[in-house]
Motif scaffolding. Structure first.
Motif, PDB file in Angstrom:
ATOM      1  N   VAL A 136      68.317 -63.442 -10.037  1.00  0.00           N
ATOM      2  CA  VAL A 136      66.959 -62.789 -10.583  1.00  0.00           C
ATOM      3  C   VAL A 136      66.961 -63.243 -12.099  1.00  0.00           C
ATOM      4  O   VAL A 136      68.139 -63.197 -12.682  1.00  0.00           O
ATOM      5  N   LEU A 137      65.869 -63.791 -12.479  1.00  0.00           N
ATOM      6  CA  LEU A 137      65.702 -63.879 -13.987  1.00  0.00           C
ATOM      7  C   LEU A 137      65.352 -62.441 -14.476  1.00  0.00           C
ATOM      8  O   LEU A 137      64.495 -61.776 -14.053  1.00  0.00           O
ATOM      9  N   ALA A 138      66.526 -61.981 -15.485  1.00  0.00           N
ATOM     10  CA  ALA A 138      66.039 -60.652 -15.847  1.00  0.00           C
ATOM     11  C   ALA A 138      66.369 -60.631 -17.335  1.00  0.00           C
ATOM     12  O   ALA A 138      66.824 -61.419 -18.026  1.00  0.00           O
ATOM     13  N   LYS A 139      65.614 -59.294 -17.833  1.00  0.00           N
ATOM     14  CA  LYS A 139      66.071 -59.230 -19.414  1.00  0.00           C
ATOM     15  C   LYS A 139      66.545 -57.899 -19.678  1.00  0.00           C
ATOM     16  O   LYS A 139      66.405 -56.952 -18.719  1.00  0.00           O
ATOM     17  N   GLY A 140      67.665 -57.734 -20.199  1.00  0.00           N
ATOM     18  CA  GLY A 140      68.077 -56.546 -20.788  1.00  0.00           C
ATOM     19  C   GLY A 140      67.190 -55.313 -20.897  1.00  0.00           C
ATOM     20  O   GLY A 140      66.562 -55.205 -21.546  1.00  0.00           O
ATOM     21  N   LYS A 141      67.405 -54.150 -20.437  1.00  0.00           N
ATOM     22  CA  LYS A 141      66.727 -52.949 -20.907  1.00  0.00           C
ATOM     23  C   LYS A 141      67.409 -52.136 -22.084  1.00  0.00           C
ATOM     24  O   LYS A 141      68.701 -52.180 -21.881  1.00  0.00           O
ATOM     25  N   GLN A 142      66.818 -51.710 -22.940  1.00  0.00           N
ATOM     26  CA  GLN A 142      67.301 -50.845 -23.940  1.00  0.00           C
ATOM     27  C   GLN A 142      67.404 -49.326 -23.358  1.00  0.00           C
ATOM     28  O   GLN A 142      67.178 -48.979 -22.263  1.00  0.00           O
ATOM     29  N   THR A 143      68.279 -48.714 -24.100  1.00  0.00           N
ATOM     30  CA  THR A 143      68.649 -47.052 -23.481  1.00  0.00           C
ATOM     31  C   THR A 143      67.414 -46.660 -23.505  1.00  0.00           C
ATOM     32  O   THR A 143      67.276 -45.664 -22.452  1.00  0.00           O
ATOM     33  N   HIS A 144      66.492 -46.734 -24.462  1.00  0.00           N
ATOM     34  CA  HIS A 144      65.111 -45.899 -24.056  1.00  0.00           C
ATOM     35  C   HIS A 144      64.310 -46.256 -22.921  1.00  0.00           C
ATOM     36  O   HIS A 144      63.781 -45.561 -22.508  1.00  0.00           O
ATOM     37  N   ASP A 145      64.486 -47.528 -22.397  1.00  0.00           N
ATOM     38  CA  ASP A 145      63.885 -48.075 -21.359  1.00  0.00           C
ATOM     39  C   ASP A 145      64.410 -47.568 -20.175  1.00  0.00           C
ATOM     40  O   ASP A 145      63.664 -46.962 -19.296  1.00  0.00           O
ATOM     41  N   LYS A 146      65.868 -47.330 -20.219  1.00  0.00           N
ATOM     42  CA  LYS A 146      66.375 -46.548 -19.083  1.00  0.00           C
ATOM     43  C   LYS A 146      66.057 -45.180 -18.926  1.00  0.00           C
ATOM     44  O   LYS A 146      65.663 -44.857 -17.682  1.00  0.00           O
ATOM     45  N   ARG A 147      65.792 -44.468 -20.046  1.00  0.00           N
ATOM     46  CA  ARG A 147      65.507 -43.225 -19.884  1.00  0.00           C
ATOM     47  C   ARG A 147      64.073 -43.009 -19.396  1.00  0.00           C
ATOM     48  O   ARG A 147      63.718 -42.164 -18.627  1.00  0.00           O
TER      49      ARG A 147
END
Length: 170
Positions: A136-147
């Protein structure tokens, strides 16, 4: 689908070599925003295939890398069997070539180099008697995105509970 007997006693173990999931990377959904999916073949050695049939595959720490216009899977672990040939020096985490069409490779290379995406494997599975991997083509999540994702999931769960209680009382 017919189940096959995979052990010496002839009893059905519930695992079929003809279909089904071998390994999943559930962590990918948590760590990345997943976008385009591609199905790729894997260039494997004989002992690796035996290891996969025995259920000794792990792709949770795997990622794909671009080398010389080809895409290679790195970090995937296929633990060798003890009964495998002893004259083969087994590298559990060696780079394995992903088998894709040229147009798919070009798309992946372009998006990775130009748009800052990464290529992450999400599933390893049987298709017929061949091993396939979903990348899968993916972009990393930031910590606030995970929350935020966790909050949305918890809120959806709470809504379901409230609706269940409301429907039970009505």
């Amino acid at each position: 689908m017919a189940k096959t007997a995979n052990n010496k006693t002839g009893k059905d173990t519930g695992k079929s070599a003809k279909g089904g999931t071998i390994a999943l990377n559930r962590r990918a959904r948590h760590d990345y925003h997943l976008e385009d999916r591609f199905e790729a073949g894997l260039a494997l050695q004989g002992w690796e295939l035996k290891s996969i049939r025995a259920g000794r595959a792990n792709i949770t720490e795997a990622y794909a890398n671009i080398r010389n216009g080809e895409i290679h899977l790195l970090g995937a672990q296929f633990t060798p069997l003890i009964s495998a040939s002893t004259h083969v020096v087994a590298e559990e985490r060696r780079a394995r070539k992903l088998l894709l069409h040229r147009s798919e490779i070009d798309t992946l290379i372009g998006r990775v180099q130009r748009d800052g995406y990464t290529v992450v494997p999400t599933a390893l599975y049987w298709k017929g008697n061949k091993v396939k991997i979903e990348v899968v083509l993916a972009k990393g999540k930031q910590t606030h995105d995970k929350r935020e994702t966790n909050k949305e999931r918890d809120w959806a769960r709470e809504k379901q509970r409230v609706m269940r209680r409301h429907n039970k009382n009505a």
